[in-house]
Write a protein that holds these residues in place. Structure first.
Motif, PDB file in Angstrom:
ATOM      1  N   THR A 384      95.075  72.992 -41.192  1.00  0.00           N
ATOM      2  CA  THR A 384      96.192  72.306 -41.828  1.00  0.00           C
ATOM      3  C   THR A 384      95.692  70.911 -42.158  1.00  0.00           C
ATOM      4  O   THR A 384      94.892  70.355 -41.412  1.00  0.00           O
ATOM      5  N   GLY A 405     100.550  72.584 -44.769  1.00  0.00           N
ATOM      6  CA  GLY A 405     100.938  73.117 -43.458  1.00  0.00           C
ATOM      7  C   GLY A 405     100.778  72.145 -42.313  1.00  0.00           C
ATOM      8  O   GLY A 405     100.769  72.539 -41.153  1.00  0.00           O
ATOM      9  N   LEU A 407     101.668  68.483 -40.073  1.00  0.00           N
ATOM     10  CA  LEU A 407     102.824  67.695 -39.648  1.00  0.00           C
ATOM     11  C   LEU A 407     103.096  66.615 -40.701  1.00  0.00           C
ATOM     12  O   LEU A 407     102.162  66.054 -41.272  1.00  0.00           O
ATOM     13  N   PRO A 408     104.369  66.345 -40.977  1.00  0.00           N
ATOM     14  CA  PRO A 408     104.687  65.413 -42.067  1.00  0.00           C
ATOM     15  C   PRO A 408     104.203  63.997 -41.758  1.00  0.00           C
ATOM     16  O   PRO A 408     104.375  63.501 -40.641  1.00  0.00           O
ATOM     17  N   GLU A 420     110.144  60.186 -42.705  1.00  0.00           N
ATOM     18  CA  GLU A 420     109.244  61.334 -42.766  1.00  0.00           C
ATOM     19  C   GLU A 420     109.000  61.659 -44.233  1.00  0.00           C
ATOM     20  O   GLU A 420     109.939  61.701 -45.023  1.00  0.00           O
ATOM     21  N   GLU A 471     107.688  64.331 -31.581  1.00  0.00           N
ATOM     22  CA  GLU A 471     107.823  63.539 -32.796  1.00  0.00           C
ATOM     23  C   GLU A 471     108.840  62.410 -32.632  1.00  0.00           C
ATOM     24  O   GLU A 471     108.687  61.332 -33.200  1.00  0.00           O
TER      25      GLU A 471
ATOM     26  N   VAL B 106     106.492  74.217 -40.583  1.00  0.00           N
ATOM     27  CA  VAL B 106     105.554  73.161 -40.991  1.00  0.00           C
ATOM     28  C   VAL B 106     104.325  73.766 -41.665  1.00  0.00           C
ATOM     29  O   VAL B 106     103.844  73.254 -42.671  1.00  0.00           O
ATOM     30  N   THR B 107     103.814  74.858 -41.121  1.00  0.00           N
ATOM     31  CA  THR B 107     102.598  75.441 -41.678  1.00  0.00           C
ATOM     32  C   THR B 107     102.895  76.293 -42.909  1.00  0.00           C
ATOM     33  O   THR B 107     101.976  76.804 -43.536  1.00  0.00           O
ATOM     34  N   GLY B 108     104.176  76.468 -43.223  1.00  0.00           N
ATOM     35  CA  GLY B 108     104.550  77.149 -44.458  1.00  0.00           C
ATOM     36  C   GLY B 108     104.309  78.647 -44.454  1.00  0.00           C
ATOM     37  O   GLY B 108     104.099  79.235 -45.519  1.00  0.00           O
TER      38      GLY B 108
END
Lengths: 540, 133
Positions: A384, A405, A407-408, A420, A471, B106-108
């Motif tokens: 990711t 994919g 973390l924002p 975010e 987070e 998140v990882t889509g």
């Protein structure tokens, strides 16, 4: 009268004179014809036993007064049985076999203990030098007067380790011609396995004798140290001429010793190779030092997992644009899994992205190509990452962010708000097709964009030791980082996560801050993203 | 119930019929155990195929007993999908903890993992209707 007795029998009278013997006794004592032996032919230990018996009177038990000793290289137990006439009949029972067996057992026990000691000493270390030293010292102490270990060649030179008796171990690296010692070249090759070889001490070259070994060499054997698939070296044992030569048993034992030592040495050598490969790979994979690029501050911090087998899969790179007007391409990512496989995949991703730099303006295309390059039918190991293109526009810094994919990213606004970035997308390397959604963000002076890996948010610890940093805590901490320099932001995040962890094990943790510095930008030099062509000497 | 692995991580069969198999995942599915996931599920799939033949259309995974999940776990799950999807088996996830939902989002990969799998090319259409009739 005693002729038919299976044991040598000697009858001795009160005066100590031999009265009668049987054939077996005669051939034992005299080693010649049928002559009758005299007192003088008796072995001393038997004569003394007879004297003791006389002074003690008639033995009350049959076993009392027995003696033992050697006759003509064999050993016997002598059992007396007094006769009515006052003579004593000595029965000699041979125990040579038993004694030899006991001696053999004793020496086997000693050897087994020595082998255990060798294994214990050697296997406790994965240091090649130390293993070699221990092997040489033990070989010189227990197997021979001196020992030389010839390590496999490094180029044309061999590392030599010398040991003698109780003395010190010395080392040397010399260009050695293996053909000068018979059997050495074959033993160094390791395959096919060669037996231990006796060689003529006369022909031994100078380098094969430990420095300072001044005694005449009587016997020499060359034993290969067998390793795992490749030879671990050769052991040369030397005995001085005053010392007895190697017996068959000792030679066999030397081979057993060499087998243990060889196994330990090759394990140590293998470990050294692996750790050097890991170190080399790691050097390549270490994150770069970051600094200010085109008036935008970058700071990164990377804390590798403490678990050494689990070399990390986190990475980041900053590829500065060629000119101040060009975009700087920033990548932060995380490869699934740990260890060397993850590290290798990390290296691959960084190389692919580097090659795709000319296309870096189009995040979707870059990620699509990267995904194609990583797809593999054997596994679903994925990565990711976040791609960021950074460009200064006057007072502001414009970012285009695309998460694959990951973390924002978080934006720290000048007033302490933490936002975010709503970019989203698919991880790369596992699915046939990916989708991405890029987001544009503008940083005012004093504002920071933070990219981070899940090692931060998944740091397990806290007051109870089992909570995730999470987070929410990260955002709270970042709220206090408004208007801070990039360096300070990453320092603070790493420090908080590390404190949260306590002493627990953790995954890799990577953070990268992109900051529009407060007052760090020189508006006179760059206007609206285009460089002013007129040179201005601010320093003058 | 069949246990395929010891306590720390295991996959157990909840219910099974010709077209659907319900498995429960217990314990940590992470770097240390992810290599055990594929053989455990494959064992359950093989047992199902042996009993019913190649009739399975839906594989349900119950995550209520999951205690931890990391990127290696996701890698293992993607690996499972890569095998079941071409075989015409659709994955369904149930009772997943918040962190698992979050990671998939998140990882889509949420949509990808649970997308409907059309019947495998190898299956004869008449056979696909067979078991219910």
């Amino acid at each position: 009268m005693w002729g038919g007795a299976p044991y040598p029998v000697i009858v001795i009278d009160r005066a100590g004179d031999v009265v009668e013997t049987n054939d077996a006794a005669r051939s034992l004592l005299l080693d010649r014809g049928a002559e009758e032996p005299t007192t003088g032919d008796l072995p001393r230990w038997l004569a003394e036993a007879h004297d003791r018996l006389k002074s003690a009177g008639t033995p009350s038990r049959a076993s009392a007064g027995a003696a033992a000793g050697a006759v003509a290289g064999r050993t016997f137990e002598a059992h007396p049985s007094p006769t009515e006439g006052g003579d004593v009949v000595w029965w000699l029972v041979e125990n040579t076999g038993l004694r030899l067996a006991e001696e053999a057992l004793h020496s086997e026990r000693e050897r087994a203990a020595l082998l255990a000691e060798v294994s214990g000493e050697l296997l406790s270390s994965l240091n090649v030098d130390r293993c070699t030293e221990v092997t040489a010292r033990m070989a010189a102490g227990h197997l021979a007067d001196a020992a030389v270990i010839v390590a496999p060649a490094q180029g044309r030179r061999h590392a030599l380790t010398y040991a003698q008796g109780e003395g010190d171990v010395t080392r040397a690296v010399l260009p050695v011609d293996a053909r000068t010692v018979p059997g050495l070249a074959e033993a160094l090759q390791g395959f096919p396995p060669v037996p231990t070889r006796w060689i003529d001490p006369e022909g031994l070259p100078e380098w094969a004798v430990p420095p300072g070994f001044d005694r005449t060499i009587g016997s020499v054997i060359v034993t290969p140290l067998p390793g795992h698939g490749m030879p671990a070296g050769v052991l040369i044992l030397l005995r001085s001429s005053t010392h007895r030569a190697f017996t068959e048993g000792e030679e066999l034992f030397a081979r057993l010793f060499a087998a243990r030592a060889g196994a330990a040495l090759s394990a140590a050598r293998l470990y050294a190779e692996q750790s050097s490969i890991t170190a080399t790979l790691l050097r390549e994979l270490l994150p770069p030092r970051l600094e200010r690029v085109h008036d935008v501050d970058y700071a990164g911090a990377y804390r590798a997992s403490q678990d050494h087998e689990r070399v990390g899969g986190d990475f980041y790179d900053v590829h500065p644009g060629a000119h101040a007007t060009d975009e700087t391409f920033v990548v932060l990512g995380d490869v699934a899994g740990k260890g060397l496989e993850a590290a290798v995949l990390t290296g691959k991703i960084r190389s692919v992205l580097h090659a795709l730099l000319p296309l870096s303006g189009d995040h979707r295309q870059v990620l699509g190509l990267l995904n194609g390059a990583l797809l593999n039918s054997h596994h679903t190991r994925f990565a990711t990452l976040v791609l960021t293109s950074v460009r200064r526009c006057s007072e502001q810094v414009r970012l285009r962010l695309t998460s694959a994919g990951h973390l924002p990213p978080l934006i720290i606004r000048e007033d302490g708000r933490v936002e975010e970035v709503a970019t989203s997308g698919t991880l790369v390397g596992a699915l046939p097709r990916i989708r991405t959604h890029s987001v544009d963000v503008t940083l005012a002076p004093g504002e920071t964009c933070l990219l981070y890996t899940d090692g931060i948010t998944e740091a397990r610890g806290g007051p109870l030791g089992d909570q995730l940093f999470g987070e929410a805590r990260l955002r709270e901490a970042l709220g206090e980082c408004a208007r801070m320099p990039a360096e300070a932001v990453v320092e603070r995040v790493q420090m908080l996560a590390a404190q949260w962890l306590g002493s627990d094990r953790h995954d890799d943790m990577a953070t990268l801050a992109i900051t529009n510095p407060v007052g760090g930008h020189d508006p006179a030099r760059v206007v609206d993203g285009y460089q002013d062509p007129r040179p201005r000497g601010r320093e003058s | 119930m069949t246990s395929y692995l010891p306590a720390e991580f295991s996959v157990t069969v909840q219910t099974a019929d010709a077209q659907a198999l319900h498995l429960a995942v217990h314990g940590d599915l992470d770097y240390d155990t992810s290599d055990d996931f594929a053989p455990a599920v494959a064992g359950a799939l093989d047992a199902h195929a042996e009993r019913y033949g190649p009739t399975l259309r839906d594989l349900h995974l119950d995550w209520a007993e999951l205690t931890a999940f990391d990127s290696s776990g996701l890698s293992a799950l993607l690996g499972l999908h890569r095998r079941t999807h071409p075989a015409g088996i659709t994955l369904h996830l149930h009772h997943q903890p918040v962190y698992l939902t979050r990671m998939l989002k998140v990882t889509g990969v949420t949509g990808h993992l649970t997308q409907h799998a059309p019947a495998a090319d190898t299956a004869v259409p008449a056979e696909a209707n067979g078991p219910t009739g």
